[in-house]
Design a protein around this motif. Sequence first.
Motif, short mmCIF file in Angstrom:
data_model
loop_
_atom_site.label_atom_id
_atom_site.label_comp_id
_atom_site.label_asym_id
_atom_site.label_seq_id
_atom_site.Cartn_x
_atom_site.Cartn_y
_atom_site.Cartn_z
N GLN A 55 0.82 -1.21 0.00
CA GLN A 55 0.00 0.00 0.00
C GLN A 55 0.85 1.25 0.00
OE1 GLN A 55 -2.93 -1.09 3.24
NE2 GLN A 55 -4.04 0.49 2.16
N GLU A 56 2.00 1.17 0.69
CA GLU A 56 2.85 2.36 0.73
C GLU A 56 3.60 2.57 -0.57
OE1 GLU A 56 5.56 2.34 3.92
OE2 GLU A 56 4.02 1.77 5.35
N LEU A 57 3.97 1.45 -1.22
CA LEU A 57 4.85 1.61 -2.37
C LEU A 57 4.10 1.81 -3.69
CD1 LEU A 57 7.51 -1.08 -1.51
CD2 LEU A 57 7.78 1.37 -1.49
N THR A 58 2.81 1.57 -3.67
CA THR A 58 2.06 1.76 -4.92
C THR A 58 0.90 2.72 -4.69
OG1 THR A 58 0.52 -0.04 -4.48
CG2 THR A 58 2.54 -0.61 -5.64
N PHE A 59 0.19 3.03 -5.78
CA PHE A 59 -0.96 3.91 -5.67
C PHE A 59 -2.24 3.14 -5.45
CE2 PHE A 59 0.80 7.95 -6.63
CZ PHE A 59 1.86 7.74 -7.47
N LEU A 60 -2.12 1.85 -5.18
CA LEU A 60 -3.33 1.04 -5.11
C LEU A 60 -3.89 1.02 -3.69
CD1 LEU A 60 -1.93 -1.94 -7.16
CD2 LEU A 60 -3.50 -0.21 -7.97
N THR A 61 -5.20 0.82 -3.61
CA THR A 61 -5.81 0.67 -2.29
C THR A 61 -5.78 -0.79 -1.89
OG1 THR A 61 -7.97 0.26 -3.22
CG2 THR A 61 -7.38 2.53 -2.77
N LYS A 62 -6.19 -1.03 -0.63
CA LYS A 62 -6.12 -2.40 -0.11
C LYS A 62 -6.98 -3.34 -0.94
CE LYS A 62 -7.53 -4.02 4.15
NZ LYS A 62 -7.59 -4.03 5.60
N GLN A 63 -8.21 -2.90 -1.28
CA GLN A 63 -9.08 -3.79 -2.06
C GLN A 63 -8.47 -4.12 -3.41
OE1 GLN A 63 -10.11 -1.07 -0.58
NE2 GLN A 63 -12.22 -1.21 0.15
N LEU A 99 11.76 14.87 5.52
CA LEU A 99 10.41 15.03 5.01
C LEU A 99 9.42 14.42 5.97
CD1 LEU A 99 11.13 13.85 1.39
CD2 LEU A 99 10.71 16.19 2.06
N SER A 100 8.18 14.90 5.92
CA SER A 100 7.15 14.24 6.71
C SER A 100 6.88 12.88 6.10
CB SER A 100 5.88 15.07 6.70
OG SER A 100 5.25 14.95 5.46
N THR A 101 6.22 12.02 6.88
CA THR A 101 6.04 10.65 6.40
C THR A 101 5.23 10.63 5.11
OG1 THR A 101 4.19 10.58 7.92
CG2 THR A 101 6.21 9.50 8.60
N ILE A 142 6.43 9.02 1.55
CA ILE A 142 5.73 7.96 0.81
C ILE A 142 5.43 8.41 -0.61
CG2 ILE A 142 3.59 6.64 0.69
CD1 ILE A 142 3.59 6.70 3.74
N GLN A 143 4.99 9.64 -0.73
CA GLN A 143 4.69 10.15 -2.07
C GLN A 143 5.94 10.18 -2.92
OE1 GLN A 143 1.64 10.67 -2.97
NE2 GLN A 143 2.15 11.35 -5.00
N ALA A 144 7.08 10.55 -2.29
CA ALA A 144 8.31 10.62 -3.06
C ALA A 144 8.73 9.24 -3.54
CB ALA A 144 9.42 11.23 -2.20
N ILE A 145 8.55 8.24 -2.68
CA ILE A 145 8.93 6.89 -3.09
C ILE A 145 8.03 6.41 -4.22
CG2 ILE A 145 9.04 4.49 -2.39
CD1 ILE A 145 9.93 5.30 0.30
N ARG A 146 6.72 6.70 -4.07
CA ARG A 146 5.77 6.23 -5.09
C ARG A 146 6.06 6.85 -6.44
NH1 ARG A 146 0.46 7.10 -2.42
NH2 ARG A 146 0.16 5.36 -1.04
N MET A 177 10.69 3.39 -10.73
CA MET A 177 11.63 2.27 -10.69
C MET A 177 10.87 1.00 -10.45
SD MET A 177 14.60 3.63 -8.28
CE MET A 177 15.15 5.28 -8.29
N SER A 178 11.58 -0.11 -10.60
CA SER A 178 10.91 -1.38 -10.36
C SER A 178 10.71 -1.57 -8.86
CB SER A 178 11.73 -2.53 -10.92
OG SER A 178 12.76 -2.83 -10.01
N PHE A 179 9.90 -2.55 -8.56
CA PHE A 179 9.47 -2.80 -7.20
C PHE A 179 10.65 -3.06 -6.28
CE2 PHE A 179 5.32 -3.02 -5.62
CZ PHE A 179 5.43 -3.60 -4.38
N LYS A 180 11.59 -3.88 -6.75
CA LYS A 180 12.72 -4.24 -5.90
C LYS A 180 13.49 -3.00 -5.48
CE LYS A 180 13.99 -9.01 -6.56
NZ LYS A 180 13.60 -9.61 -7.83
N GLU A 181 13.69 -2.10 -6.44
CA GLU A 181 14.48 -0.91 -6.12
C GLU A 181 13.77 -0.03 -5.12
OE1 GLU A 181 14.87 0.51 -10.02
OE2 GLU A 181 16.52 -0.81 -10.55
#
Lengths: 189, 574
Positions: free
Chosen positions: A17-25, B2-4, B8-12, B16-20
């Motif tokens: 959820q943190e790494l993508t723009f998707l929601t839980k559902q 940065l605030s949390t 998170i927005q910066a990471i999103r 890059m690929s998921f692993k990175e």
Amino acid sequence: MGTTASQLSKESLSEYQELTFLTKQEILLAHKRFTELLEKHEKQQIDARAPMGRITTLPELKSNPFKERICQVFSTSEQKDGSLTFEDFLDLLSAFSDSATLEIKSHYAFRIFDFDDDGTLDCADLEKLVNCLTGETNDAKLSSTEMKQLISNILEESDIDKDGTVNLSEFQHVISRSPDFVSSFKIVL
Amino acid sequence: ALSTRDRIQAIRDLPMSFKEKKHIRWVSHKQIKMIRKSFSQTLKLWQGAMKSIGGKFGTSVLTYFVFLKWLLMFNIFSFLVNFGFVTIPLLVYKGLEILTGAGYFKYTVMYYGSYSNESLVGYNMQLAYFFTIAVYMVLCGISLIFSMAVNFKDNYVLADSASNSAWQLLCTWDFSVTNEKAVKQRRNNLCVQLKESLSEMAQQDLVIYQQCRVFIFSLHTVFIIIHYLYLFYVLQQATENDNWSLLEEAKTLLVPFVVSLINLVIPLFYSLFNKFEHYSTHRKQIYALLIRNVFLKMSILSVLCYYWMSKVPAKGSGWESMVGQSLYRLVLFDFLFLMLGSFFGEFLSNVIGTKLIPRMGVPEFDVARNVLELIYSQTLAWYEPYERYIRHFISSSSVSVSLTHNCQPPRRSGRAAQMQTIFIFLLFFPFFVGALSIVAYTAWSLTPSKSCGPFRGLNNSFSAVDVWIGDLKNITGSQWVVEIYNNVIRSEIFYFLITLIILVIIYILWQVTNGRKELIRRLRQQIVNEGKDKSFLLERLQDLQKSIPNKNTKQKKQKGVCCENYFMLTSLCM
């Protein structure tokens, strides 16, 4: 960490959820659809890969003219065969989701349109793009003079530094002036 | 740090690929608990249906349903406001006694005519009604203006002149279309559109079409005059008696029947004309159709309003109830015709198109016409706020059903986002402003009837506020309200000043925009020049490199960085 047999662990879920723009559902639905694509013995594996052939049978991708390019862009396999793990799949859905930003979408659109993966859209890429979108039947194809004219129109409009190719910044500049792009660059399960 | 949320927005945002991304997250390690606002996702109405419609017909048809949903939210809000402030106090006070009586509908709580003008315990009914309507209208206006401004900025200012170009057509390929046949059709359409954009469309056929156009224009005016006359005639015939004989009742139904018939038939003629006329772009075609339909509906509404406002109060007591009843009948007929139109009209069209005359093909979903229907019904809702909420629901589901069974996607892909802007603009400018002026006219100038409605006994509805202010003068603590009322709301200078300030602000912003456009033009020229410099320098470098092979690779990279800086500058100026 990867996906366990048939259920996502809580930590994985919050991480996704943190790494993508998707929601839980959306993540849970993606997990369900992805595991349906795997063979029985693969379902127990961590980091199982679904080959491109099976991914492109998904109804959302089946009729998309860019389905192979999409798989290749999001794939992290060393063999460059377009196979996707679950996390690659989530990446794909995240880039195509409703809440993804314009920068992400335009970045991935650029990579999808870049058929030869050289970092710029040159004449050959543009020609392949036009053919991909207009269909391969003979009456639908553009003649070669029309194609040349079309490509020179495109370059005139979007090639700002006049070097004969469209690079990422120029592409993003053109996209930012098109308000329909964000709503059409979307795939939802 | 940065605030949390920013982190998170910066990471999103990293492509890059998921692993990175996981690696980066682990490196900047912090345990966070995130409360995800996924409730907004669950509140999305009709998610599945909209997805399937978007999948088969594309985003431009989806704008119709998005617009419908927007209107529905709007109406739900207004319903809650009205219900909360007006109906509930009345119910609480009067109980269920109101529901009995002859002429059941005339006396229900939802109906304006039966509102009492007494002051309920501490709750002034007149004031409540007046202020509820006023606040609701103001909020409507503000939200419409706001969404218009946002849409305009996104879709017109930034979109600029590169609208119909080939590149735009290619980049906005609709990825959400999933139906095989739809995709094939879109590809064909795109091919045709690309070919059209390449060849400048014909000048030769212009002469013939101009002649046709004059003829068709005169037909239009004739149509409009005819329907004006007929409407007047019908209205004169329909007399409002309290005589409940069957013939009289049937006569009262004649007016809404004629109105709805006109509403149904004439737009079909317009669509027919549209097919024969020739337009340089698809957009102009839609706009022409829209303008004609708008004029038609505005003229119908204005004739009706004129009749109600000027003729009816002269007739007798309780005119508000009579107007309400006429509106109710009008709405009912409109609704019936809409259902009939979408089920039978398009169904018949489909049957005829496929079985009897295959050449005609399946009817296209006429987005413009359907949206205008929606706006028209919304306008009626502004006149009499209670009658419409269920109707929206039913009409939307019926339209979507008929859509999926009977229609095919429009042949040329419309520009979805700009159409959305146009629809909101249309909703606001003629229709809302018209409704607002009618309501204002009713409140200010018309004498409320003596026997029904909450404003009985006053000279005009606005006097309720006057009376209240008069009462307030006697209460010592609220002098400031009286002051504000007298010096601000009733003085003309205040409105003049506000208008002046707004005009000045608009002028300043316009000048700033022009200045920025000039800046953009100059920066583009600079980029081209820099590109030429860069290629010149690269040639020189290559010449030098042939003589000195291992130096000067660093300089090449620096030139590349310079170019990127110029791109950043242009994007800053947008």
